[in-house]
Motif scaffolding. Structure first.
Motif, mmCIF file in Angstrom:
data_model
loop_
_atom_site.group_PDB
_atom_site.id
_atom_site.type_symbol
_atom_site.label_atom_id
_atom_site.label_comp_id
_atom_site.label_asym_id
_atom_site.label_seq_id
_atom_site.Cartn_x
_atom_site.Cartn_y
_atom_site.Cartn_z
ATOM 1 N N LYS A 114 -38.236 38.446 105.115
ATOM 2 C CA LYS A 114 -37.334 38.746 104.120
ATOM 3 C C LYS A 114 -36.534 40.152 104.444
ATOM 4 C CE LYS A 114 -40.236 38.923 100.562
ATOM 5 N NZ LYS A 114 -41.507 37.889 101.014
ATOM 6 N N SER A 115 -36.534 40.413 105.793
ATOM 7 C CA SER A 115 -35.778 41.772 106.090
ATOM 8 C C SER A 115 -34.515 41.313 106.513
ATOM 9 C CB SER A 115 -36.519 42.524 107.043
ATOM 10 O OG SER A 115 -36.438 41.755 108.280
ATOM 11 N N ASN A 116 -33.645 42.310 106.083
ATOM 12 C CA ASN A 116 -31.950 41.993 106.690
ATOM 13 C C ASN A 116 -31.873 42.366 108.143
ATOM 14 O OD1 ASN A 116 -31.519 43.073 103.539
ATOM 15 N ND2 ASN A 116 -29.703 42.486 104.179
ATOM 16 N N TRP A 117 -32.841 43.233 108.694
ATOM 17 C CA TRP A 117 -32.847 43.371 110.129
ATOM 18 C C TRP A 117 -32.995 42.419 110.940
ATOM 19 C CZ3 TRP A 117 -35.729 42.882 114.222
ATOM 20 C CH2 TRP A 117 -35.300 43.561 115.352
ATOM 21 N N LEU A 118 -33.968 41.414 110.646
ATOM 22 C CA LEU A 118 -34.513 40.302 111.244
ATOM 23 C C LEU A 118 -33.078 39.345 111.239
ATOM 24 C CD1 LEU A 118 -37.319 38.274 111.928
ATOM 25 C CD2 LEU A 118 -35.385 37.161 110.968
ATOM 26 N N TRP A 119 -32.785 39.046 110.086
ATOM 27 C CA TRP A 119 -31.643 37.978 110.151
ATOM 28 C C TRP A 119 -30.234 38.465 110.465
ATOM 29 C CZ3 TRP A 119 -32.847 33.302 109.610
ATOM 30 C CH2 TRP A 119 -33.932 32.873 108.965
ATOM 31 N N GLU A 120 -29.968 39.807 110.433
ATOM 32 C CA GLU A 120 -28.856 40.184 111.111
ATOM 33 C C GLU A 120 -28.921 40.197 112.736
ATOM 34 O OE1 GLU A 120 -28.715 44.120 109.454
ATOM 35 O OE2 GLU A 120 -27.886 43.351 107.395
ATOM 36 N N HIS A 121 -29.966 40.280 113.295
ATOM 37 C CA HIS A 121 -30.149 40.167 114.972
ATOM 38 C C HIS A 121 -30.455 38.706 115.137
ATOM 39 C CE1 HIS A 121 -30.485 44.481 114.121
ATOM 40 N NE2 HIS A 121 -30.449 44.554 115.601
ATOM 41 N N VAL A 122 -30.673 37.846 114.331
ATOM 42 C CA VAL A 122 -30.581 36.455 114.937
ATOM 43 C C VAL A 122 -29.311 36.012 115.448
ATOM 44 C CG1 VAL A 122 -30.807 33.976 113.969
ATOM 45 C CG2 VAL A 122 -32.280 35.658 113.041
ATOM 46 N N VAL A 123 -29.219 35.608 116.626
ATOM 47 C CA VAL A 123 -28.287 35.311 117.540
ATOM 48 C C VAL A 123 -27.336 34.100 117.251
ATOM 49 C CG1 VAL A 123 -29.260 36.545 119.403
ATOM 50 C CG2 VAL A 123 -29.472 33.995 119.208
ATOM 51 N N ALA A 124 -27.654 33.135 116.266
ATOM 52 C CA ALA A 124 -26.725 32.200 115.911
ATOM 53 C C ALA A 124 -26.849 31.675 114.515
ATOM 54 C CB ALA A 124 -27.283 30.885 116.712
ATOM 55 N N GLU A 125 -26.084 30.773 113.906
ATOM 56 C CA GLU A 125 -25.905 30.564 112.519
ATOM 57 C C GLU A 125 -26.924 29.366 112.369
ATOM 58 O OE1 GLU A 125 -24.486 29.713 108.600
ATOM 59 O OE2 GLU A 125 -24.856 31.355 109.822
ATOM 60 N N ASN A 183 -28.717 39.804 100.298
ATOM 61 C CA ASN A 183 -28.051 40.945 99.771
ATOM 62 C C ASN A 183 -27.632 40.735 98.322
ATOM 63 O OD1 ASN A 183 -27.412 42.137 102.337
ATOM 64 N ND2 ASN A 183 -25.773 40.852 102.717
ATOM 65 N N LYS A 184 -27.605 39.645 97.856
ATOM 66 C CA LYS A 184 -27.503 39.081 96.279
ATOM 67 C C LYS A 184 -28.672 39.458 95.452
ATOM 68 C CE LYS A 184 -25.199 35.689 94.998
ATOM 69 N NZ LYS A 184 -24.499 34.300 94.917
ATOM 70 N N HIS A 185 -29.782 39.162 96.018
ATOM 71 C CA HIS A 185 -31.166 39.162 95.325
ATOM 72 C C HIS A 185 -32.117 40.162 96.118
ATOM 73 C CE1 HIS A 185 -29.588 36.092 92.795
ATOM 74 N NE2 HIS A 185 -28.942 35.371 93.924
ATOM 75 N N PRO A 186 -31.987 41.020 96.265
ATOM 76 C CA PRO A 186 -33.140 42.112 97.248
ATOM 77 C C PRO A 186 -34.461 41.701 96.577
ATOM 78 C CG PRO A 186 -31.116 43.399 96.595
ATOM 79 C CD PRO A 186 -30.983 42.245 95.810
ATOM 80 N N PRO A 187 -35.325 41.475 97.348
ATOM 81 C CA PRO A 187 -36.658 41.167 96.858
ATOM 82 C C PRO A 187 -37.270 42.580 96.381
ATOM 83 C CG PRO A 187 -36.301 40.544 99.407
ATOM 84 C CD PRO A 187 -35.165 41.253 99.004
ATOM 85 N N SER A 188 -37.803 42.205 94.824
ATOM 86 C CA SER A 188 -38.424 43.043 94.395
ATOM 87 C C SER A 188 -39.705 42.590 93.648
ATOM 88 C CB SER A 188 -37.447 43.932 93.290
ATOM 89 O OG SER A 188 -37.024 42.743 92.369
ATOM 90 N N GLY A 189 -40.692 43.604 93.045
ATOM 91 C CA GLY A 189 -41.675 43.110 92.400
ATOM 92 C C GLY A 189 -42.375 42.163 92.975
ATOM 93 N N ALA A 190 -42.774 41.165 92.488
ATOM 94 C CA ALA A 190 -43.675 40.223 93.060
ATOM 95 C C ALA A 190 -43.189 39.506 94.003
ATOM 96 C CB ALA A 190 -43.961 39.206 91.935
ATOM 97 N N GLU A 191 -41.683 39.536 94.109
ATOM 98 C CA GLU A 191 -41.092 38.718 95.304
ATOM 99 C C GLU A 191 -41.352 39.482 96.584
ATOM 100 O OE1 GLU A 191 -37.202 37.340 93.041
ATOM 101 O OE2 GLU A 191 -37.097 39.217 94.130
#
Length: 302
Positions: A114-125, A183-191
């Motif tokens: 659930k980290s932006n870093w991981l998905w931003e570093h994935v090399v393909a769609e 980006n639209k729903h940053p994980p928070s609380g129980a998420e």
């Protein structure tokens, strides 16, 4: 038909990311990703065969991207796995090793996913997420291309009326959709402590309702697609993947499943003792060799 390679395909695969972060590239048709974080020995002994299973069953133009805890991998894993070390030292053209930042390696897998870093570093769609609790089935009639239109596909489950699917082991996802949801729903609380696939499916289905109001097509897997991906009700053919040990199946059903997806035996190698199978099995000798049937179980698990 023969596979037609673009002129820059060789350069594409030579552009490895060993020792540095990979960057997104539209040249990749897709990628399979896995996270090697921290795991007990009985689990990380699967890593080499896990990678070979993926390489054999994903499209030949797709690489595998391994997000790794390098310090742990170098110290505790590679010394036990010459095969895995060989894959790294040979700089296999379809393996991309992407070291994770130190602060990220301290988190749980569900947090990393659930980290932006991981998905931003994935090399393909187009992204196949896989792990060591399941296997790709080479006998499947389903192909990777069957799932490309969806933002998310998992194995059959009982949530959300069967839509989306369980991604605890394997799943298909669109990189851009994962980033959009984060980006639209940053994980928070129980998420923050929920499984990543539950979080993503929740908001993708929410988007789906909004799309329906706008007359747009849903992109979350329907029930039939989840069954094609990881369903085990039709034993005449293998699903695309099998997730977990299928403990709910009776012996006959599990044997039938293993006959169409024998790759699962490699991931869960319970038939390691000659007395457990063959023409003259010996129940007592077999029991004595199975960790889970011992009177005293090891604290580290089986």
């Amino acid at each position: 038909q023969p596979l037609l390679l673009s002129p820059d395909y060789g350069q594409l695969l030579v552009a490895r990311a060993h020792g540095r972060n990979a960057t997104f590239s539209t040249k990749y048709d897709g990628v399979a990703i896995t996270v090697m974080l921290r795991a007990p020995k009985w689990f990380h002994r699967r890593y080499t065969v896990m990678l070979h299973n993926a390489l054999a069953n994903i499209p030949p133009t797709w690489p595998i991207q391994i997000f790794s805890n390098e310090e742990w991998l170098q110290k505790d894993v590679l010394p036990l796995h010459p095969g895995l070390q060989n894959l790294r030292s040979q700089e296999h053209p379809r393996l991309i090793w992407t070291p994770m930042p130190t602060q990220l390696t301290k988190k749980k897998p569900k947090e990393i996913m659930k980290s932006n870093w991981l998905w931003e570093h994935v090399v393909a769609e187009n992204v196949l997420v896989f792990g060591g609790n399941g296997a790709f089935c080479g006998n499947s009639k389903s192909k990777t291309r069957d799932f490309l239109e969806y933002d998310y596909v998992g194995a059959p489950w009982g949530r959300h009326h069967g839509l989306g699917g369980d991604g605890s082991s394997h799943s298909f996802r669109h990189r851009s959709s994962m980033i959009r949801i984060l980006n639209k729903h940053p994980p928070s609380g129980a998420e923050l402590d929920s499984m990543d696939y539950m979080y993503f499916v929740k908001y993708l289905l929410q988007e789906e309702k909004e799309k329906e109001m706008e007359g747009r097509t849903s992109k979350v897997a329907d029930v039939a697609t989840t069954h094609a991906f990881g369903g085990i009700s039709d034993f005449d053919s293998a699903p695309y993947v099998v997730s977990g040990t299928q403990a709910s199946l009776n012996w006959t059903a599990r044997e039938t499943l293993l006959s169409v997806c024998p790759e699962l035996k490699i991931i869960f190698p319970s038939l390691h003792e000659p007395s457990c199978f063959g023409a003259h099995p010996n129940g007592e000798k077999c029991k004595a060799t199975i960790c889970a049937l011992q009177d005293t179980l090891p604290s580290s698990g089986c």
